[in-house]
Scaffold this motif. Structure first.
Motif, PDB file in Angstrom:
ATOM      1  N   ALA A 246       0.847  -1.199   0.000  1.00 30.76           N
ATOM      2  CA  ALA A 246       0.000   0.000   0.000  1.00 30.76           C
ATOM      3  C   ALA A 246       0.880   1.245   0.000  1.00 30.76           C
ATOM      4  O   ALA A 246       1.935   1.263   0.629  1.00 30.76           O
ATOM      5  CB  ALA A 246      -0.899   0.001   1.229  1.00 30.76           C
ATOM      6  N   PRO A 247       0.463   2.275  -0.705  1.00 29.21           N
ATOM      7  CA  PRO A 247       1.243   3.514  -0.688  1.00 29.21           C
ATOM      8  C   PRO A 247       1.135   4.206   0.672  1.00 29.21           C
ATOM      9  O   PRO A 247       0.222   3.954   1.454  1.00 29.21           O
ATOM     10  CB  PRO A 247       0.584   4.357  -1.780  1.00 29.21           C
ATOM     11  CG  PRO A 247      -0.787   3.805  -1.916  1.00 29.21           C
ATOM     12  CD  PRO A 247      -0.721   2.359  -1.546  1.00 29.21           C
TER      13      PRO A 247
ATOM     14  N   ARG B 265     -13.499  -3.395  -3.008  1.00 28.13           N
ATOM     15  CA  ARG B 265     -13.763  -3.524  -1.566  1.00 28.13           C
ATOM     16  C   ARG B 265     -12.762  -4.477  -0.914  1.00 28.13           C
ATOM     17  O   ARG B 265     -12.214  -4.192   0.146  1.00 28.13           O
ATOM     18  CB  ARG B 265     -15.187  -3.995  -1.340  1.00 28.13           C
ATOM     19  CG  ARG B 265     -15.547  -4.087   0.134  1.00 28.13           C
ATOM     20  CD  ARG B 265     -16.976  -4.448   0.321  1.00 28.13           C
ATOM     21  NE  ARG B 265     -17.765  -3.341  -0.235  1.00 28.13           N
ATOM     22  CZ  ARG B 265     -19.060  -3.394  -0.451  1.00 28.13           C
ATOM     23  NH1 ARG B 265     -19.740  -4.479  -0.185  1.00 28.13           N
ATOM     24  NH2 ARG B 265     -19.702  -2.370  -0.935  1.00 28.13           N
ATOM     25  N   LEU B 266     -12.513  -5.624  -1.563  1.00 23.99           N
ATOM     26  CA  LEU B 266     -11.545  -6.587  -1.025  1.00 23.99           C
ATOM     27  C   LEU B 266     -10.135  -5.996  -0.978  1.00 23.99           C
ATOM     28  O   LEU B 266      -9.401  -6.198  -0.002  1.00 23.99           O
ATOM     29  CB  LEU B 266     -11.562  -7.868  -1.856  1.00 23.99           C
ATOM     30  CG  LEU B 266     -12.816  -8.732  -1.723  1.00 23.99           C
ATOM     31  CD1 LEU B 266     -12.803  -9.848  -2.760  1.00 23.99           C
ATOM     32  CD2 LEU B 266     -12.929  -9.299  -0.315  1.00 23.99           C
TER      33      LEU B 266
ATOM     34  N   VAL C 156      -5.648  -3.671   2.237  1.00 22.02           N
ATOM     35  CA  VAL C 156      -4.764  -2.540   2.510  1.00 22.02           C
ATOM     36  C   VAL C 156      -4.982  -2.040   3.936  1.00 22.02           C
ATOM     37  O   VAL C 156      -4.025  -1.794   4.674  1.00 22.02           O
ATOM     38  CB  VAL C 156      -4.988  -1.408   1.484  1.00 22.02           C
ATOM     39  CG1 VAL C 156      -4.286  -0.139   1.903  1.00 22.02           C
ATOM     40  CG2 VAL C 156      -4.535  -1.856   0.100  1.00 22.02           C
ATOM     41  N   ALA C 157      -6.226  -1.911   4.352  1.00 18.45           N
ATOM     42  CA  ALA C 157      -6.533  -1.435   5.711  1.00 18.45           C
ATOM     43  C   ALA C 157      -6.052  -2.424   6.774  1.00 18.45           C
ATOM     44  O   ALA C 157      -5.631  -2.016   7.858  1.00 18.45           O
ATOM     45  CB  ALA C 157      -8.029  -1.184   5.852  1.00 18.45           C
TER      46      ALA C 157
ATOM     47  N   HIS D 209      -2.386  -1.737   7.051  1.00 16.33           N
ATOM     48  CA  HIS D 209      -2.087  -0.371   7.485  1.00 16.33           C
ATOM     49  C   HIS D 209      -3.313   0.239   8.165  1.00 16.33           C
ATOM     50  O   HIS D 209      -3.971   1.103   7.597  1.00 16.33           O
ATOM     51  CB  HIS D 209      -1.670   0.486   6.294  1.00 16.33           C
ATOM     52  CG  HIS D 209      -0.460  -0.018   5.598  1.00 16.33           C
ATOM     53  ND1 HIS D 209       0.814   0.227   6.051  1.00 16.33           N
ATOM     54  CD2 HIS D 209      -0.326  -0.808   4.502  1.00 16.33           C
ATOM     55  CE1 HIS D 209       1.682  -0.365   5.258  1.00 16.33           C
ATOM     56  NE2 HIS D 209       1.012  -1.005   4.318  1.00 16.33           N
ATOM     57  N   PRO D 210      -3.625  -0.211   9.379  1.00 20.68           N
ATOM     58  CA  PRO D 210      -4.838   0.279  10.049  1.00 20.68           C
ATOM     59  C   PRO D 210      -4.858   1.794  10.251  1.00 20.68           C
ATOM     60  O   PRO D 210      -5.920   2.396  10.346  1.00 20.68           O
ATOM     61  CB  PRO D 210      -4.848  -0.464  11.381  1.00 20.68           C
ATOM     62  CG  PRO D 210      -3.540  -1.129  11.511  1.00 20.68           C
ATOM     63  CD  PRO D 210      -2.893  -1.172  10.184  1.00 20.68           C
ATOM     64  N   GLU D 211      -3.682   2.421  10.268  1.00 14.24           N
ATOM     65  CA  GLU D 211      -3.633   3.878  10.430  1.00 14.24           C
ATOM     66  C   GLU D 211      -4.279   4.607   9.255  1.00 14.24           C
ATOM     67  O   GLU D 211      -4.688   5.756   9.371  1.00 14.24           O
ATOM     68  CB  GLU D 211      -2.189   4.358  10.631  1.00 14.24           C
ATOM     69  CG  GLU D 211      -1.312   4.278   9.400  1.00 14.24           C
ATOM     70  CD  GLU D 211      -0.694   2.913   9.117  1.00 14.24           C
ATOM     71  OE1 GLU D 211       0.094   2.834   8.174  1.00 14.24           O
ATOM     72  OE2 GLU D 211      -1.001   1.931   9.818  1.00 14.24           O
TER      73      GLU D 211
END
Length: 141
Positions: free
Chosen positions: A53-54, A117-118, A123-124, A127-129
């Protein structure tokens, strides 16, 4: 993107050791995949790094200078990391700005809603932030 007081010398002065050169290389290689200005003096960028993820970069400025910068990378500790440097250099480079601002959208244009959505869920999860950043962006839509 016009940011008051922004030039290469200012970026170099605030960059962490070694970050200016690496950030310049990132910007030149097209790592800044999204650059968006909001009406409140904020510039949001997505910068490709070593992760899937960026990294999310946020730059806030007033009428005379930059007020604050943030990056979602693990190396950001107040000093300007290579992702912040790349985003700021992209703000100075008008030829990159026009082309790169639509790149993230083009990456997912072909995806169906469920696929998108997937991808966003994956990505989330990594990277939960980014969830707070996504929520903030959605409020502005």
């Amino acid at each position: 993107m016009d940011i008051p007081g922004l030039d290469e010398a200012f970026i170099q002065q605030h960059a962490a050791e070694g970050s200016y050169e690496r950030g310049r290389d990132y910007e030149r290689s097209g790592a800044v995949i999204s650059l968006k200005r909001t009406s409140d003096g904020t510039v949001d960028a997505l910068v490709k790094g070593s992760q899937y993820a960026p990294y999310a970069v946020r730059i806030r400025h007033g009428s005379t200078s930059i007020n604050s910068v943030e990056c979602s990378c693990p190396y950001f500790a107040g000093a300007w990391c290579k992702h912040v440097v790349a985003a700021l250099l992209a703000c100075l480079d008008t030829s990159v700005r026009e082309h790169e601002s639509a790149s993230a959208g083009r990456l997912v244009d072909h995806m169906e809603k469920e696929e998108l959505r997937l991808l966003l869920d994956r990505v989330a999860a990594r990277h939960p932030e980014l969830l707070d950043w996504i929520r903030e962006e959605m409020r502005q839509l």
